[in-house]
Design an enzyme around this catalytic site. Structure first.
Site, PDB file in Angstrom:
ATOM      1  N   ALA A 168      56.803  -7.771  68.096  1.00 39.46           N
ATOM      2  CA  ALA A 168      58.075  -8.061  68.775  1.00 39.46           C
ATOM      3  C   ALA A 168      58.659  -6.764  69.326  1.00 39.46           C
ATOM      4  O   ALA A 168      59.172  -6.711  70.449  1.00 39.46           O
ATOM      5  CB  ALA A 168      59.051  -8.701  67.798  1.00 39.46           C
ATOM      6  N   TYR A 169      58.532  -5.714  68.542  1.00 45.89           N
ATOM      7  CA  TYR A 169      59.008  -4.404  68.990  1.00 45.89           C
ATOM      8  C   TYR A 169      58.228  -3.955  70.220  1.00 45.89           C
ATOM      9  O   TYR A 169      58.790  -3.534  71.221  1.00 45.89           O
ATOM     10  CB  TYR A 169      58.849  -3.411  67.837  1.00 45.89           C
ATOM     11  CG  TYR A 169      59.136  -1.977  68.211  1.00 45.89           C
ATOM     12  CD1 TYR A 169      60.436  -1.479  68.162  1.00 45.89           C
ATOM     13  CD2 TYR A 169      58.115  -1.115  68.590  1.00 45.89           C
ATOM     14  CE1 TYR A 169      60.707  -0.163  68.497  1.00 45.89           C
ATOM     15  CE2 TYR A 169      58.374   0.204  68.926  1.00 45.89           C
ATOM     16  CZ  TYR A 169      59.673   0.676  68.875  1.00 45.89           C
ATOM     17  OH  TYR A 169      59.922   1.981  69.207  1.00 45.89           O
ATOM     18  N   ASP A 170      56.907  -4.087  70.112  1.00 45.88           N
ATOM     19  CA  ASP A 170      56.066  -3.669  71.238  1.00 45.88           C
ATOM     20  C   ASP A 170      56.419  -4.417  72.515  1.00 45.88           C
ATOM     21  O   ASP A 170      56.424  -3.854  73.601  1.00 45.88           O
ATOM     22  CB  ASP A 170      54.585  -3.888  70.910  1.00 45.88           C
ATOM     23  CG  ASP A 170      54.121  -2.950  69.816  1.00 45.88           C
ATOM     24  OD1 ASP A 170      53.075  -3.206  69.193  1.00 45.88           O
ATOM     25  OD2 ASP A 170      54.845  -1.943  69.569  1.00 45.88           O
ATOM     26  N   LYS A 193      40.082  25.440  48.509  1.00 47.23           N
ATOM     27  CA  LYS A 193      40.758  24.176  48.792  1.00 47.23           C
ATOM     28  C   LYS A 193      41.868  24.482  49.786  1.00 47.23           C
ATOM     29  O   LYS A 193      42.835  25.159  49.474  1.00 47.23           O
ATOM     30  CB  LYS A 193      41.326  23.558  47.525  1.00 47.23           C
ATOM     31  CG  LYS A 193      41.955  22.213  47.782  1.00 47.23           C
ATOM     32  CD  LYS A 193      42.170  21.442  46.493  1.00 47.23           C
ATOM     33  CE  LYS A 193      42.609  20.000  46.762  1.00 47.23           C
ATOM     34  NZ  LYS A 193      43.875  19.913  47.470  1.00 47.23           N
ATOM     35  N   CYS A 212      92.236  28.008  51.225  1.00 47.97           N
ATOM     36  CA  CYS A 212      91.279  29.037  51.654  1.00 47.97           C
ATOM     37  C   CYS A 212      90.353  28.421  52.718  1.00 47.97           C
ATOM     38  O   CYS A 212      89.782  27.344  52.514  1.00 47.97           O
ATOM     39  CB  CYS A 212      90.474  29.485  50.439  1.00 47.97           C
ATOM     40  SG  CYS A 212      89.019  30.450  50.856  1.00 47.97           S
ATOM     41  N   LEU A 214      40.482  14.313  45.145  1.00 50.21           N
ATOM     42  CA  LEU A 214      39.670  15.082  44.195  1.00 50.21           C
ATOM     43  C   LEU A 214      40.391  15.117  42.860  1.00 50.21           C
ATOM     44  O   LEU A 214      41.623  15.216  42.826  1.00 50.21           O
ATOM     45  CB  LEU A 214      39.499  16.526  44.687  1.00 50.21           C
ATOM     46  CG  LEU A 214      38.565  16.774  45.866  1.00 50.21           C
ATOM     47  CD1 LEU A 214      38.724  18.196  46.381  1.00 50.21           C
ATOM     48  CD2 LEU A 214      37.119  16.519  45.457  1.00 50.21           C
TER      49      LEU A 214
HETATM   50  S1  IVH Z   1      35.919  18.101  49.512  1.00 46.08           S
HETATM   51  C1  IVH Z   1      35.976  13.484  48.095  1.00 46.08           C
HETATM   52  N1  IVH Z   1      36.646  20.461  50.113  1.00 46.08           N
HETATM   53  O1  IVH Z   1      41.604  18.046  49.232  1.00 46.08           O
HETATM   54  C2  IVH Z   1      36.794  14.477  48.778  1.00 46.08           C
HETATM   55  N2  IVH Z   1      38.307  18.767  50.088  1.00 46.08           N
HETATM   56  O2  IVH Z   1      42.327  16.276  46.919  1.00 46.08           O
HETATM   57  C3  IVH Z   1      35.910  15.597  49.120  1.00 46.08           C
HETATM   58  N3  IVH Z   1      40.536  19.586  50.664  1.00 46.08           N
HETATM   59  O3  IVH Z   1      42.186  15.198  50.961  1.00 46.08           O
HETATM   60  C4  IVH Z   1      36.739  16.615  49.662  1.00 46.08           C
HETATM   61  N4  IVH Z   1      39.977  21.668  50.988  1.00 46.08           N
HETATM   62  O4  IVH Z   1      41.499  17.100  52.439  1.00 46.08           O
HETATM   63  C5  IVH Z   1      37.062  19.198  49.937  1.00 46.08           C
HETATM   64  N5  IVH Z   1      37.113  22.632  50.621  1.00 46.08           N
HETATM   65  C6  IVH Z   1      37.521  21.385  50.459  1.00 46.08           C
HETATM   66  C7  IVH Z   1      38.863  20.996  50.637  1.00 46.08           C
HETATM   67  C8  IVH Z   1      39.220  19.672  50.431  1.00 46.08           C
HETATM   68  C9  IVH Z   1      40.960  20.818  50.986  1.00 46.08           C
HETATM   69  C10 IVH Z   1      41.409  18.419  50.547  1.00 46.08           C
HETATM   70  C11 IVH Z   1      40.886  17.201  51.209  1.00 46.08           C
HETATM   71  C12 IVH Z   1      41.276  16.060  50.341  1.00 46.08           C
HETATM   72  C13 IVH Z   1      41.955  16.701  49.196  1.00 46.08           C
HETATM   73  C14 IVH Z   1      41.439  16.103  47.936  1.00 46.08           C
END
Ligand code: IVH
Length: 689
Positions: free
Chosen positions: A54-56, A135, A452, A102
């Site tokens: 509806a919005y669209d 990470k 003040c 993870l």
């Molecule tokens: S491996 C099954 N490697 O962490 C997932 N993830 O908590 C395998 N992330 O959403 C991911 N750096 O975006 C992997 N070197 C890295 C990563 C990484 C960041 C992030 C990823 C995921 C999150 C998982």
């Protein structure tokens, strides 16, 4: 809104604007107004009234009218480039195989436990080698290639469904639009992290600051905000980057090991991380030393990392290990300790609050603390300042308490330059010069002058605060301007302002003036407790206001309350009761109260009766998403409520904290795009104390 955010409403409501004949200009105006209203309902309030289609249809009808009558296309929601916060008009993409999360390891012991778990699962005590990789603190995306060309890019979303961000991803230079030699010709799904490096993050924030725009709290928010733009020219200006870390189907690479897979990705043209932490370790103790080295070196990396991903290197073991619904068993994210940062104190200022409290605040050279930019921290009061003995020019260690509020932990005395003098707490109010008063037994000095200018301004800002009358657009800058130009002397004068008055001020255009007037008009009928809280009575905050509003049904009834009536209320002691009486008896408040009790100006509505418990989280709004490992959702709710906090079901800009467990859903995505404070389980537990 529920976890499934893909619809504007679960019901199939009627079109809010039924199609109809009439004058095109009027029709377009009506549509614009309605579309804007639905944008707010959907994006800001998370409570859509109509279904998406509806919005669209309304948007399409307006686009049609604008195409036929170009003069109608000015100031239209159809041409507003920046999406509303939390923009979700991007299309949905369903991931072929879910994008998992993870498991985290928060200590060395938990890293060792990971290896034990893997071995137990495999039923083998054979030595294992691991591949490690930083990470990255960005956003997971999936890139789909067909016949070697990029065809689709999507966010992780809730793991199963994400959003189509293809046109934005095409603006990221380092993402290959065509695969290099050796890549499979069939469909390939590459996964990785889009991030913003630290330099670009600083540059962007400086630019935004200079333009008077709000700044991003950390590079991840900045990356998220940039990637989920509806207008890809905006994305293009924010120099985003990408690291690949896998494939949706790892076997597609033909590699035998994760290290080999990473090599293949690199050969096909994808950026892979090469700091030295991305490498094979023959055993876990080698991986542990990579972890320690990376933790020590993290500040020297050009991008934010928050841990090390440790993955079983042998790909043939992955299918045997499999995954839970949340996370694969073959990998773990070893997280770094919450960080402290060192920075220099540039100034200590005394701020005067709405009740006259003099609060010392340290201003520092901006630093990132666990990924969040910090440039100031409260020193609470005179005693606290003396105890920490913070001086201008000192280097201090900053931490974010519960990883949330920045706090100066201590001064690094070894780095204290010679000749720094101790900060002298002023004996008079720095704004109006009145002699400060510190009552025996209190840690706080106060400016006793209710007239003040600093107190007047602070009270006006509080009046409009989201926990009081929630007047959007009336922050510090607008308040200062209204006072300086004599348009407002008392907060109640707001209700007499006209759009004309506002237009006479610098920086107010037609649009912003109309918006503020609308917000003020909405405030006239807000709940009584909000009006009570808005008065800035000492000891009367959100919770006490709610208690008072549950007993007295108007401001005038409250103004006539007796000591006995007040004290008869649960949780209201003599000090609070006296403060309320004093407030209503003070001649200084007379005109202000008179105006607020004038029902031609305002008419507070009866309050909701819910009275939150008192506690350290008093008044804080939480939203929970995902699964917590150490407690059930019901338990988490109970613990928040026990501390005075409230748990709401949907994320909005009013939310104070979003608690994200494993497999957190779209609420987390929303929270990030709104730049809200997201707590992981560890930070949440700390916040609970
Ligand atoms: S491996 C099954 N490697 O962490 C997932 N993830 O908590 C395998 N992330 O959403 C991911 N750096 O975006 C992997 N070197 C890295 C990563 C990484 C960041 C992030 C990823 C995921 C999150 C998982």
């Amino acid at each position: 809104m529920t976890e499934n955010t893909n619809s504007r409403a679960s019901s199939t409501g009627d079109d809010a604007v039924s199609p109809g004949p009439g004058n095109p200009a009027e029709r377009a105006a009506r549509l614009r107004e309605e579309i804007r209203r639905h944008n707010v309902l959907y994006f800001q309030d998370d409570s859509p009234e109509i279904p998406d289609d509806a919005y669209d249809r309304m948007v399409r009808e307006l686009e049609g009218l604008e195409a036929a009558h170009p003069e109608l296309a000015k100031n239209s929601p159809t041409s507003e480039v920046a999406p509303p916060p939390g923009g979700r008009s991007l299309n949905e993409v369903v991931h072929d195989s879910p994008m998992l999360s993870l498991d985290k390891a928060l200590s060395v012991q938990e890293i060792l436990d990971f290896e034990d778990r893997v071995k137990r699962f495999l039923g083998s005590s054979e030595p294992l080698s691991f591949y490690t990789m930083p990470k990255f603190d960005g956003l997971a995306v999936e890139l789909s290639y067909n016949d070697g060309g990029l065809t689709l890019a999507s966010t992780r979303g809730d793991g199963r469904r994400g959003e189509d961000i293809t046109s934005n991803v095409r603006t990221i230079d380092c993402i290959p639009k065509k695969l290099g030699p050796g890549a499979p010709g069939s469909a390939v799904y590459v996964r990785g992290e889009v991030y913003m490096d630290k330099d670009e993050f600083s540059r962007l924030n400086e630019e935004r600051e200079a333009a008077g725009q709000s700044i991003f709290a950390n590079p991840r928010n900045a990356a998220a905000g940039s990637l989920r733009q509806l207008d890809s020219t905006v994305t293009q200006k924010r120099k985003l980057k990408f690291f690949s870390y896998g494939l949706s189907d790892p076997e597609a690479s033909g590699a035998k090991t994760y290290g080999g897979l990473m090599k293949a990705l690199s050969d096909w043209g994808f950026p892979v991380e090469t700091s030295g932490a991305s490498r094979v370790s023959e055993n876990l103790s080698e991986a542990l030393s990579v972890f320690r080295d990376l933790e020590a070196a993290r500040d020297n990396l050009p991008f934010e990392v928050d841990g090390l991903v440790i993955t079983v290197d042998d790909l043939s073991l992955w299918p045997r290990l499999g995954a839970t619904s949340r996370a694969p068993r073959y990998a773990v994210a070893a997280k770094f300790k919450p960080r402290a940062a060192m920075t220099k104190v540039l100034a200590i200022e005394i701020q005067v609050g709405r009740t006259g409290a003099l609060t010392p605040v340290a201003f520092m050279e901006p630093v990132l603390v666990s990924g969040v930019r910090v440039a100031q921290a409260t020193l609470h009061n005179e005693d606290e300042l003396k105890r920490k003995d913070v001086r201008v020019g000192d280097y201090v260690i900053l931490q974010r308490a519960g990883d949330v509020i920045p706090e100066i932990v201590e001064v690094d005395l070894e780095r204290r330059p010679a000749g720094l003098s101790a900060f002298e707490f002023p004996k008079t109010c720095p704004v109006c010069g009145t002699e400060a008063v510190r009552k025996p037994g209190e840690a706080v000095s106060r400016c006793p002058n209710r007239s003040c200018p600093a107190q007047i301004e602070a009270r006006l800002i509080h009046f409009a605060h989201k926990n009081a009358l929630d007047i959007d657009g009336l922050g510090q800058k607008a308040a200062a301007m209204l006072l300086a130009n004599g348009l407002v002397r008392l907060p109640s004068d707001l209700f007499r302002l006209t759009a004309e008055d506002l237009r006479s001020l610098p920086r107010f255009g037609d649009k912003s003036a109309a918006k503020l007037i609308e917000a003020i008009n909405e405030a006239r009928t807000k709940s009584l407790w909000r009006f009570i809280n808005a008065l800035s009575i000492r000891h009367v905050g959100e919770r006490v206001s709610q208690i008072l509003a549950s007993r007295f049904d108007s401001l005038s009834a409250l103004s006539e309350a007796t000591m006995d009536q007040l004290q008869a209320l649960n949780d209201i002691g003599p000090e609070v009761a006296k403060s309320v009486l004093d407030y209503f008896q003070s001649p200084l408040n007379h005109n202000f109260l008179q105006a607020l009790m004038d029902d031609s100006l305002v008419s507070p509505s009866p309050s909701e009766t819910e009275i939150p418990a008192e506690g350290s989280l008093s008044g804080k709004r939480f939203v929970l998403t995902g699964t917590l490992k150490t407690m059930t959702r019901a338990e988490a709710k109970a613990r928040i409520a026990a501390k005075g906090g409230r748990v709401l079901s949907s994320v909005s800009k009013e939310t104070d904290y979003v608690v994200a467990g494993e497999a957190a859903g779209s609420k987390l995505t929303n929270a990030r795009s709104l730049g809200l404070t997201v707590l992981d389980e560890e930070a949440f537990i700390k916040t609970l104390g």
